[in-house]
Design an enzyme around this catalytic site. Structure first.
Site, short mmCIF file in Angstrom:
data_model
loop_
_atom_site.label_atom_id
_atom_site.label_comp_id
_atom_site.label_asym_id
_atom_site.label_seq_id
_atom_site.Cartn_x
_atom_site.Cartn_y
_atom_site.Cartn_z
N GLU A 60 0.82 -1.21 0.00
CA GLU A 60 0.00 0.00 0.00
C GLU A 60 0.86 1.27 0.00
O GLU A 60 0.51 2.25 -0.66
CB GLU A 60 -0.96 0.00 1.19
CG GLU A 60 -2.10 -1.01 1.07
CD GLU A 60 -1.68 -2.45 1.39
OE1 GLU A 60 -0.55 -2.64 1.90
OE2 GLU A 60 -2.47 -3.37 1.12
N HIS A 129 -11.84 -5.90 7.61
CA HIS A 129 -12.56 -5.56 6.38
C HIS A 129 -13.78 -4.71 6.72
O HIS A 129 -14.78 -4.75 6.02
CB HIS A 129 -13.01 -6.82 5.63
CG HIS A 129 -11.90 -7.73 5.20
ND1 HIS A 129 -11.26 -8.58 6.05
CD2 HIS A 129 -11.29 -7.88 3.99
CE1 HIS A 129 -10.32 -9.26 5.40
NE2 HIS A 129 -10.31 -8.85 4.14
#
Lengths: 324, 360
Positions: A60, A129
């Site tokens: 990321e 999530h």
């Protein structure tokens, strides 16, 4: 006009902006051939090719770091962080680099990057999530934070974000990715960043919210109506810049405020809304401000239904401000 | 391919033995040789003057490149004006090579209204878009993915531009170094990483940063070439970097150049190296001074002499003094400017806060 889901509206905005401006590039994990794990980037790879739709290595900070370099050079990168929960490896690149580039270079190096990321709970995603960590980013000067709650806004706000001269964190409420559908113009349009939307008008009390919580607020408002309470639902749409006047105008009208957000309560963005109302509209309040939020626990897996604010909790808050 | 446990030999030019009987060959035309030499002398002179300003309390901080001038100037000259430089702390001298005015160099350190960055960054954080010298932060290695991204963008736009990504030895421990190396390798980006291995990250020696035999070897893990260069040999630094730049421009992908050198001064004006290292080692490195070595090389070929040296030093000193005089005469930054450039357009919240700050 076509009936689109939030997800299809995001996809439509990406296609529209990539056709319009060849500086727009998309990059991230699985965004290319696979079209993204939610299919938000479906069809882009086939239409625009691997030069403009980049499947990146799994890192990321590299996705955001290279996107920054592309933006400095003159492109309009739109990186995707697969889940907002995965954004922390890129936190330094976002808060220390991306958000400060224009400022620290004396205006010489703007960095117009739009980071798209699905966020929020309600999909049985557990700790990693489900998070709703917008407050970390809204606390960072130089970064805009935009959150749509309808298909129309998803397309119009994303188009605005991509055309914006500043970096934007564009958070997509994944819980309503496929459940909320509405008519969306096929033609090009934008929705301005920094303007709130009255999702439902009312005169009894105001609920301030954003993202998936707008739909929880609307459900609660419908139920409150049965008891004669006319709830106004204000969809902030953009946390930075915040449409302060819209918040204050609604409170001045109703005199009662419920602040609804699914992030942990403490230090959440709703605290900023509460402070704004307390500082600038206290004299209009008929009751204390009430917050309905996620709890100060890590996001749970099996107990998600206990954690997430729902219409029942919102209605209880509405009762509290109405019966003070 | 070098082994991870065995240090590969240094690439050297200045001390390479000449062919027996042949006249000493010159690898570069004389004007280029003199540009390298003058570039090194200029940085040392500027550094010494700026460090004095710091000691007198006229600027808040300064980091010199003393002993590392060959690595800075040799690599810096290898990039063309159209190339982009992503610097770290000790590459201000590269901006000067690219015609960054001394006034702006000094003004960035002073941080008043003459500063292009409007007094917003600590000294030594130079940046100027006109010379493709990109703004950097004090967080280590974060500029490296930017360099890779810009290089990828340049290739996408079909521009024959190479990006120079600068770092120190300490930066090789950061995640962003590995991320940048990996992206560069995967996309074969036109980027050249230049690591000035000066043996110390503030107080921590290279042995505590890595167990690998030097830094150049790390490139192998990312699928591209690493070269280990005598960082006190300006010709070696120039030629090795030039080769890497040419390769990148021709589509041959990235290179990691490790310039092995030594930080003779403190990390910055705030540092006292005698607390953590044996300064006898520093004296040994001073005998391998990059400027003296190259001066002897030039003098042996009749390309430089004492009067030239004296004339050039006087010229640089007076240019720096003039720049300091002009910059210090400029007014301080306007307090209201603090609220500008946060966004392209100032939002209502910042306009209100500006009124509050200015007591309006």
């Amino acid at each position: 006009m076509a009936i689109l889901t939030v997800l299809q509206a995001v996809n439509a905005a990406l296609k529209q902006e990539m056709r319009r401006d060849d500086r727009v590039v998309v990059l991230g994990e699985d965004v290319g051939k696979n079209g993204g794990v939610f299919r938000a980037t479906e069809g882009l790879y086939d239409e625009f090719g691997s030069d403009r739709v980049l499947d990146t290595p799994l890192a990321e900070s590299g996705i955001i770091g290279t996107a920054i370099g592309m933006a400095l050079y003159g492109l309009r990168p739109v990186p995707e962080i697969q889940f907002l929960d995965f954004i922390y490896p890129a936190f330094d690149q976002i808060v220390n680099e991306l958000a400060k580039f224009r400022y620290r270079s004396g205006g010489q190096y703007p960095a117009p990057v739009v980071i798209r990321s699905p966020y929020g709970g309600g999909i049985r995603g557990g700790h990693y999530h489900s998070q709703s960590s917008e407050a970390y980013f809204a606390h960072t000067p130089g970064l805009k934070v935009v959150i749509p709650s309808t298909p129309y806004d998803a397309k119009g706000l994303l188009a605005s974000a991509i055309r914006d001269e500043d970096p934007v964190l564009f958070l997509e409420p994944k819980r309503i990715y496929r459940t909320v559908k509405a008519e969306v113009p096929d033609t090009e349009y934008t929705v301005p960043i920094g303007v709130a939307r009255i999702a439902r008008e009312g005169r009894s009390c105001s609920i301030f919210c954003y993202g998936a919580m707008v739909h929880v607020a609307l459900e609660a408002a419908e139920k409150a109506k049965e008891k004669g309470t006319e709830v106004e639902v204000v969809d902030l749409r953009s946390l930075v810049p915040l449409d302060e006047e819209a918040v204050l105008a609604s409170v001045r009208k109703t005199g009662r405020a419920v602040v609804l957000y699914e992030a942990p309560r403490t230090g959440g963005f709703g605290a900023e809304i509460s402070a704004l109302i307390a500082e600038r509209a206290l004299e209009y309040l008929e009751a204390p401000i009430v917050r309905v939020a996620g709890f100060d626990t890590p996001f749970p897996y099996t107990l998600e239904h206990v954690y997430m604010p729902d219409a029942r909790r919102v209605l209880a808050a509405v009762d509290r401000v109405m019966n003070f | 391919m070098s082994s991870p446990t065995e240090v590969s030999p240094l690439y050297q030019v200045l001390d390479a033995p000449a062919e027996p009987g042949a006249p000493p060959a010159s690898p570069l035309p004389t004007p280029d040789l003199l540009r390298l030499y003058r570039g090194m002398v200029r940085i040392r002179t500027v550094d010494s003057r700026m460090l004095n300003l710091q000691r007198q309390g006229r600027i808040g901080f300064y980091g010199t490149a003393t002993g590392e001038e060959a690595a800075v100037v040799g690599s810096g000259c290898a990039f063309e004006p159209r190339d982009w430089i992503f610097p770290a702390l000790r590459q201000g001298g590269i901006a000067l090579l690219r015609d960054y005015p001394l006034d702006l160099y000094v003004a960035q350190c002073v941080g008043n209204s003459a500063d292009l960055l409007r007094g917003r960054q600590m000294p030594c954080h130079y940046s100027d878009r006109r010379i493709h010298f990109v703004s950097w932060s004090s967080v280590i290695a974060t500029q490296l993915p930017h360099a890779v991204g810009a290089a990828m963008a340049a290739r996408l736009r079909r521009d024959p531009v190479v990006c120079g990504a600068y770092l120190g030895d300490g930066a090789t421990s950061e995640g962003d170094f590995h991320v940048a190396m990996n992206f560069a390798g995967v996309y074969r980006a036109p980027v050249v990483f230049v690591c000035q291995n000066n043996q110390f990250a503030i107080s921590v020696p290279i042995e505590r940063q890595t167990a690998s035999a030097g830094i150049a070897v790390k490139a192998a893990a990312y699928g591209f070439e690493g070269v280990r260069v005598d960082g006190n040999d300006v010709l070696a630094c120039y030629l090795a970097t030039r080769k890497a730049v040419d390769k990148a421009r021709a589509g041959g992908g990235p290179t990691l150049v490790e310039a092995v050198t030594y930080r003779r001064g403190g990390h910055s004006s705030s540092d006292d190296p005698s607390r953590y290292r044996d300064e006898r080692v520093t004296e040994e490195w001073a005998r391998r001074d990059p400027i003296l070595r190259f001066r002897r090389w030039l003098e042996a070929r009749g390309l430089w002499n004492d009067p030239e040296e004296e004339r050039f030093q006087t010229e640089v000193k007076s240019a720096v003094d003039e720049a300091i005089r002009r910059v210090e005469a400029a007014p301080p930054v306007d307090p209201g400017s603090m609220f500008e450039d946060v966004f392209a357009e100032m939002p209502a919240q910042l306009r209100a806060q500006r009124r509050e700050a200015l007591g309006e």
